[in-house]
Design a protein around this motif. Structure first.
Motif, PDB file in Angstrom:
ATOM      1  N   THR A  80      66.441  31.375  20.746  1.00 30.33           N
ATOM      2  CA  THR A  80      65.074  31.611  21.195  1.00 30.33           C
ATOM      3  C   THR A  80      64.309  32.379  20.125  1.00 30.33           C
ATOM      4  O   THR A  80      64.896  32.913  19.175  1.00 30.33           O
TER       5      THR A  80
ATOM      6  N   LEU B 281      51.517  32.754  21.907  1.00 34.45           N
ATOM      7  CA  LEU B 281      51.791  33.125  23.300  1.00 34.45           C
ATOM      8  C   LEU B 281      50.526  33.048  24.144  1.00 34.45           C
ATOM      9  O   LEU B 281      50.559  32.582  25.283  1.00 34.45           O
TER      10      LEU B 281
ATOM     11  N   ALA C  55      60.231  37.397  27.918  1.00 29.44           N
ATOM     12  CA  ALA C  55      61.372  36.751  27.266  1.00 29.44           C
ATOM     13  C   ALA C  55      62.646  37.267  27.928  1.00 29.44           C
ATOM     14  O   ALA C  55      62.768  38.455  28.221  1.00 29.44           O
TER      15      ALA C  55
ATOM     16  N   SER D 227      55.939  28.514  25.036  1.00 28.32           N
ATOM     17  CA  SER D 227      57.056  28.853  25.918  1.00 28.32           C
ATOM     18  C   SER D 227      57.918  29.920  25.260  1.00 28.32           C
ATOM     19  O   SER D 227      58.537  29.678  24.223  1.00 28.32           O
ATOM     20  N   VAL D 228      57.969  31.101  25.862  1.00 27.32           N
ATOM     21  CA  VAL D 228      58.626  32.247  25.258  1.00 27.32           C
ATOM     22  C   VAL D 228      60.138  32.051  25.144  1.00 27.32           C
ATOM     23  O   VAL D 228      60.759  32.565  24.211  1.00 27.32           O
ATOM     24  N   ASP D 229      60.754  31.312  26.048  1.00 30.94           N
ATOM     25  CA  ASP D 229      62.203  31.112  26.015  1.00 30.94           C
ATOM     26  C   ASP D 229      62.609  29.712  25.555  1.00 30.94           C
ATOM     27  O   ASP D 229      63.749  29.294  25.764  1.00 30.94           O
TER      28      ASP D 229
ATOM     29  N   LEU E 203      56.666  29.244  17.355  1.00 30.37           N
ATOM     30  CA  LEU E 203      56.939  30.607  17.813  1.00 30.37           C
ATOM     31  C   LEU E 203      58.225  31.134  17.183  1.00 30.37           C
ATOM     32  O   LEU E 203      58.297  32.298  16.795  1.00 30.37           O
TER      33      LEU E 203
ATOM     34  N   LEU F 256      63.055  35.230  20.566  1.00 30.60           N
ATOM     35  CA  LEU F 256      63.535  36.605  20.662  1.00 30.60           C
ATOM     36  C   LEU F 256      64.758  36.802  19.765  1.00 30.60           C
ATOM     37  O   LEU F 256      64.877  37.812  19.070  1.00 30.60           O
TER      38      LEU F 256
ATOM     39  N   HIS G 232      56.078  39.438  27.226  1.00 30.64           N
ATOM     40  CA  HIS G 232      55.743  38.111  27.750  1.00 30.64           C
ATOM     41  C   HIS G 232      56.921  37.505  28.505  1.00 30.64           C
ATOM     42  O   HIS G 232      57.052  36.286  28.609  1.00 30.64           O
TER      43      HIS G 232
ATOM     44  N   ALA H 149      52.399  35.036  16.380  1.00 31.75           N
ATOM     45  CA  ALA H 149      53.175  35.010  17.615  1.00 31.75           C
ATOM     46  C   ALA H 149      52.287  35.346  18.812  1.00 31.75           C
ATOM     47  O   ALA H 149      52.350  34.692  19.851  1.00 31.75           O
ATOM     48  N   ARG H 150      51.441  36.360  18.649  1.00 33.99           N
ATOM     49  CA  ARG H 150      50.517  36.760  19.715  1.00 33.99           C
ATOM     50  C   ARG H 150      49.586  35.599  20.084  1.00 33.99           C
ATOM     51  O   ARG H 150      49.377  35.301  21.253  1.00 33.99           O
TER      52      ARG H 150
ATOM     53  N   LEU I 120      57.487  39.752  22.629  1.00 29.57           N
ATOM     54  CA  LEU I 120      58.158  38.685  23.383  1.00 29.57           C
ATOM     55  C   LEU I 120      58.693  39.201  24.718  1.00 29.57           C
ATOM     56  O   LEU I 120      58.587  38.514  25.739  1.00 29.57           O
TER      57      LEU I 120
END
Length: 184
Positions: A52, A37, A76, A42-44, A21, A54, A74, A33-34, A71
């Motif tokens: 991260t 997710l 973030a 895990s977004v973070d 990611l 982000l 989702h 990325a989509r 992000l």
């Protein structure tokens, strides 16, 4: 789920560990990325430097506002700080990534957080100013002005950031109308 991690050596020979990611976010791979997710990435999740995905999207060359928005959608956390105290907002501001800065402000990113690098302890606004990104600094100042009116992050995100005086005049007009009606 266990994240698949990758390693590379930085210029100092330090091993940097990151996830797919992170790589997708840093390299303009919106669909990747989509998909990651959607598959439960895990977004973070933090890389070995505390960064991260982000942060990777916000600081990469030319910024990736579409990935930043994805992000944030989702959940973030825009206020995660890496090992040096940097946030996605600080990184985007220091590079003059206006669209990324605006998306992060709309998501409620804390503009008062300070980094811990080099002992300078800068905010996002101070980074934008130090790097000569006047338009980004203006955007951050206008957001702070809107917040100082007590309008809150939600309203400041909806109202165009270039109109703080219009908002102030509407608020003052409403107060005057109420005050005038009570005197009658």
């Amino acid at each position: 789920r266990r994240a698949v991690e990758y390693n590379y050596f930085d210029a100092d020979g330090q091993i940097i560990t990151f996830s797919l990611l992170h790589a997708a976010a840093a390299n303009r791979q919106l669909e990747m990325a989509r998909m990651l997710l959607k598959q439960g990435a895990s977004v973070d999740l933090r890389d070995s430097l505390g960064g991260t995905a982000l942060m990777a999207a916000a600081k990469s060359q030319h910024g990736h506002p579409s990935i930043v928005l994805l992000l944030l959608q989702h959940s973030a956390n825009p206020d995660v700080q890496d090992n040096y105290g940097y946030t996605a907002l600080m990184l985007a501001a220091s590079l003059g990534q206006e669209a990324c800065v605006q998306a992060l402000l709309r998501a409620g990113a804390n503009t008062e957080l300070l980094d811990e690098d080099y002992g300078a302890r800068f905010t996002a606004l101070q980074w934008a100013e130090a790097k000569g990104h006047t338009a980004t600094a203006k955007l951050l100042r206008q957001h702070a002005s809107c917040l100082s009116l007590g309008l809150g992050v939600a309203l400041c995100a909806v109202v165009p950031l270039a109109w703080p005086w219009v908002v102030l005049s509407v608020v003052l007009g409403a107060i005057a109308t109420v005050a005038f009606s009570r005197t009658l």
